[in-house]
Scaffold this motif. Structure first.
Motif, PDB file in Angstrom:
ATOM      1  N   ASP A 136      51.739  29.242  37.685  1.00 20.75           N
ATOM      2  CA  ASP A 136      53.072  29.807  37.945  1.00 20.75           C
ATOM      3  C   ASP A 136      53.020  31.312  38.130  1.00 20.75           C
ATOM      4  O   ASP A 136      53.978  31.927  38.615  1.00 20.75           O
ATOM      5  N   GLY A 137      51.938  31.925  37.711  1.00 22.70           N
ATOM      6  CA  GLY A 137      51.774  33.370  37.809  1.00 22.70           C
ATOM      7  C   GLY A 137      50.358  33.729  37.411  1.00 22.70           C
ATOM      8  O   GLY A 137      49.590  32.857  36.970  1.00 22.70           O
ATOM      9  N   PHE A 138      50.001  34.995  37.551  1.00 23.28           N
ATOM     10  CA  PHE A 138      48.615  35.393  37.344  1.00 23.28           C
ATOM     11  C   PHE A 138      48.475  36.635  36.469  1.00 23.28           C
ATOM     12  O   PHE A 138      49.287  37.554  36.549  1.00 23.28           O
ATOM     13  N   VAL A 139      47.422  36.624  35.662  1.00 24.79           N
ATOM     14  CA  VAL A 139      46.987  37.816  34.945  1.00 24.79           C
ATOM     15  C   VAL A 139      45.956  38.507  35.820  1.00 24.79           C
ATOM     16  O   VAL A 139      45.014  37.871  36.302  1.00 24.79           O
ATOM     17  N   LEU A 140      46.119  39.815  36.029  1.00 22.75           N
ATOM     18  CA  LEU A 140      45.209  40.568  36.890  1.00 22.75           C
ATOM     19  C   LEU A 140      44.437  41.590  36.064  1.00 22.75           C
ATOM     20  O   LEU A 140      44.977  42.638  35.709  1.00 22.75           O
ATOM     21  N   PRO A 141      43.182  41.302  35.719  1.00 22.19           N
ATOM     22  CA  PRO A 141      42.390  42.276  34.957  1.00 22.19           C
ATOM     23  C   PRO A 141      42.049  43.486  35.821  1.00 22.19           C
ATOM     24  O   PRO A 141      41.947  43.389  37.046  1.00 22.19           O
ATOM     25  N   ARG A 142      41.880  44.633  35.183  1.00 24.39           N
ATOM     26  CA  ARG A 142      41.424  45.857  35.843  1.00 24.39           C
ATOM     27  C   ARG A 142      42.300  46.257  37.029  1.00 24.39           C
ATOM     28  O   ARG A 142      41.980  45.995  38.182  1.00 24.39           O
ATOM     29  N   ALA A 143      43.401  46.893  36.737  1.00 20.14           N
ATOM     30  CA  ALA A 143      44.266  47.393  37.800  1.00 20.14           C
ATOM     31  C   ALA A 143      43.498  48.385  38.670  1.00 20.14           C
ATOM     32  O   ALA A 143      42.805  49.266  38.169  1.00 20.14           O
ATOM     33  N   MET A 144      43.632  48.220  39.994  1.00 19.91           N
ATOM     34  CA  MET A 144      42.947  49.095  40.941  1.00 19.91           C
ATOM     35  C   MET A 144      43.960  49.947  41.689  1.00 19.91           C
ATOM     36  O   MET A 144      45.100  49.537  41.917  1.00 19.91           O
ATOM     37  N   THR A 145      43.538  51.151  42.090  1.00 21.04           N
ATOM     38  CA  THR A 145      44.451  52.056  42.781  1.00 21.04           C
ATOM     39  C   THR A 145      44.924  51.451  44.102  1.00 21.04           C
ATOM     40  O   THR A 145      46.090  51.570  44.469  1.00 21.04           O
ATOM     41  N   GLU A 146      44.031  50.814  44.827  1.00 19.69           N
ATOM     42  CA  GLU A 146      44.378  50.053  46.039  1.00 19.69           C
ATOM     43  C   GLU A 146      44.079  48.594  45.717  1.00 19.69           C
ATOM     44  O   GLU A 146      42.944  48.155  45.821  1.00 19.69           O
ATOM     45  N   ASP A 147      45.095  47.867  45.301  1.00 12.29           N
ATOM     46  CA  ASP A 147      44.876  46.541  44.742  1.00 12.29           C
ATOM     47  C   ASP A 147      45.393  45.448  45.682  1.00 12.29           C
ATOM     48  O   ASP A 147      46.601  45.218  45.782  1.00 12.29           O
ATOM     49  N   PRO A 148      44.497  44.754  46.391  1.00 10.14           N
ATOM     50  CA  PRO A 148      44.934  43.691  47.304  1.00 10.14           C
ATOM     51  C   PRO A 148      45.620  42.535  46.586  1.00 10.14           C
ATOM     52  O   PRO A 148      46.447  41.840  47.166  1.00 10.14           O
ATOM     53  N   ARG A 149      45.301  42.325  45.321  1.00  6.94           N
ATOM     54  CA  ARG A 149      45.934  41.256  44.547  1.00  6.94           C
ATOM     55  C   ARG A 149      47.423  41.539  44.361  1.00  6.94           C
ATOM     56  O   ARG A 149      48.273  40.656  44.528  1.00  6.94           O
ATOM     57  N   VAL A 150      47.726  42.783  43.998  1.00  8.40           N
ATOM     58  CA  VAL A 150      49.122  43.185  43.805  1.00  8.40           C
ATOM     59  C   VAL A 150      49.895  43.066  45.111  1.00  8.40           C
ATOM     60  O   VAL A 150      51.020  42.553  45.144  1.00  8.40           O
ATOM     61  N   LYS A 151      49.279  43.507  46.198  1.00  6.70           N
ATOM     62  CA  LYS A 151      49.935  43.448  47.505  1.00  6.70           C
ATOM     63  C   LYS A 151      50.245  42.005  47.896  1.00  6.70           C
ATOM     64  O   LYS A 151      51.362  41.681  48.337  1.00  6.70           O
ATOM     65  N   PHE A 152      49.273  41.108  47.714  1.00 13.80           N
ATOM     66  CA  PHE A 152      49.472  39.713  48.106  1.00 13.80           C
ATOM     67  C   PHE A 152      50.515  39.030  47.239  1.00 13.80           C
ATOM     68  O   PHE A 152      51.440  38.391  47.745  1.00 13.80           O
ATOM     69  N   LEU A 153      50.386  39.139  45.931  1.00 18.52           N
ATOM     70  CA  LEU A 153      51.305  38.439  45.036  1.00 18.52           C
ATOM     71  C   LEU A 153      52.720  39.001  45.129  1.00 18.52           C
ATOM     72  O   LEU A 153      53.695  38.245  45.040  1.00 18.52           O
ATOM     73  N   SER A 154      52.843  40.305  45.336  1.00 17.15           N
ATOM     74  CA  SER A 154      54.169  40.904  45.503  1.00 17.15           C
ATOM     75  C   SER A 154      54.840  40.379  46.763  1.00 17.15           C
ATOM     76  O   SER A 154      56.018  40.009  46.753  1.00 17.15           O
TER      77      SER A 154
END
Length: 355
Positions: A136-154
């Motif tokens: 239903d959602g994801f935990v994202l370890p190690r936040a990155m300054t340019e984070d493709p995970r954040v971009k995709f999930l957002s």
């Protein structure tokens, strides 16, 4: 003559307990019990606790497939590990996963873990897990300054929570350790020991923690009334080899540092190698402080002074924050930080004179 155990009215003793049974026992409607079990915000905390206690007493467990059909949720948290990362197999991962599992289980949720070996395969893994209804959602370890995970999930409107703070990610929930405070405290500790020329070796520049820890180091130097020598600052050291190279550069400066603060423990242990190559003894000729609390630091010679992080507790908090995010809470109100724990060992000592 033995006694006969009383059977719950309206069902066989061996039958599965239903939500109607719980509602009847409490004198509540099925809707109220359902909303309490799913932690809807319109149900009071007292009612939620009352319902949960009765459910546990009656051994009531919602059917996962029925819950998924009714709520559109699988009651599962997702974690995608990128095994190409520099320390993806480190021992801390076991504690982190244990914490995530415990946090999920406390809410009767599960944890689904997958692996990827690149940014591209990670995004595809997210797509597959969402398509197959595995999270239903994801935990994202190690936040990155340019984070493709954040971009995709957002862009996909999928809930997530970061392990780390992201300066520009709007609508992001996170949990983080105040690494900058640790760097500041490290400088204060060394200054108290009489060190004046203090170097700094930062971690990976792609991670959000790097500018924060550098800022903490600078703040610590200002607080101690010490000038920051830019020639005594290195970056992008996340492995033993990285730390050794950065340590070599610092120790070959015309006026080298007498102490070095490292943003990660592996870099600090690399400095041990650089010092040994120059005939310097850690804890006597050169003081070193790390950050992470990896097991290798405790068994180094001398043991590494460092800041430890409770990765199990972090996993538990991340799981609980993500569940609240999935249930609809404002992500910008789901932001928590805590501090690392200072562990003084043999790698720091009072200043003895120039090296």
């Amino acid at each position: 003559m033995g006694t006969t155990e009383e059977k719950p009215r309206g069902r066989d003793a061996g039958a599965r307990v239903t939500i109607s049974d719980v509602a009847g026992a409490l004198g509540l409607t099925k809707s109220t019990v359902s909303r309490a079990m799913n932690s809807y915000p319109d149900i009071s905390e007292a009612t939620r606790l009352r319902v949960r206690r009765m459910a546990e007493k009656m051994n009531y467990h919602p059917l996962s497939h029925a819950q998924a059909i009714k709520t559109g949720r699988t009651r599962s948290l997702g974690l995608v590990l990128q095994f190409s990362d520099h320390d993806s197999h480190r021992p801390f991962l076991a504690e982190f996963l244990a914490g995530l599992s415990a946090g999920a289980s406390a809410e009767h949720w599960t944890l689904t873990v997958a692996a990827a070996d690149s940014d591209a395969s990670m995004i595809e893994t997210f797509r597959e897990m969402l398509r197959d209804g595995k999270a239903d959602g994801f935990v994202l370890p190690r936040a990155m300054t340019e984070d493709p995970r954040v971009k995709f999930l957002s862009s996909a409107a999928v809930p997530f929570v970061l392990y780390g703070r992201h300066a520009t990610a709007k609508g992001a929930a996170w949990y983080d350790i105040l690494g900058e405070q640790a760097m500041q405290d490290a400088v204060a500790h060394l200054a108290k020991l009489g060190h004046r020329r203090i170097g700094f070796i930062n971690g990976g520049a792609q991670y959000c923690y790097a500018p924060l820890r550098l800022a903490g180091f600078r703040e610590g130097m200002r607080d101690a009334g010490l000038p920051v020598d830019e020639d005594l600052i290195e970056s992008n050291a996340v492995t033993l080899a990285d730390g050794e190279r950065a340590g070599d550069r610092l120790l070959t400066r015309p006026n080298p540092p007498t102490a070095i603060v490292c943003a990660v423990d592996f870099a600090a242990l690399g400095v041990y190698r650089a010092a040994a190559g120059r005939g310097l003894v850690i804890g006597r000729d050169l003081s070193v402080i790390g950050y992470d609390g990896i097991p290798e630091g405790a068994y180094a010679m001398p043991p590494l002074t460092t800041f430890t992080v409770d990765n199990r507790a972090a996993g538990e908090r991340l799981a609980k924050l993500l569940i609240r995010r999935v249930r609809g809470e404002d992500p910008e109100l789901l932001r928590e930080t805590t501090t690392a724990t200072f562990v003084e060992r043999g790698s720091t000592a009072p200043f003895r004179g120039s090296i």
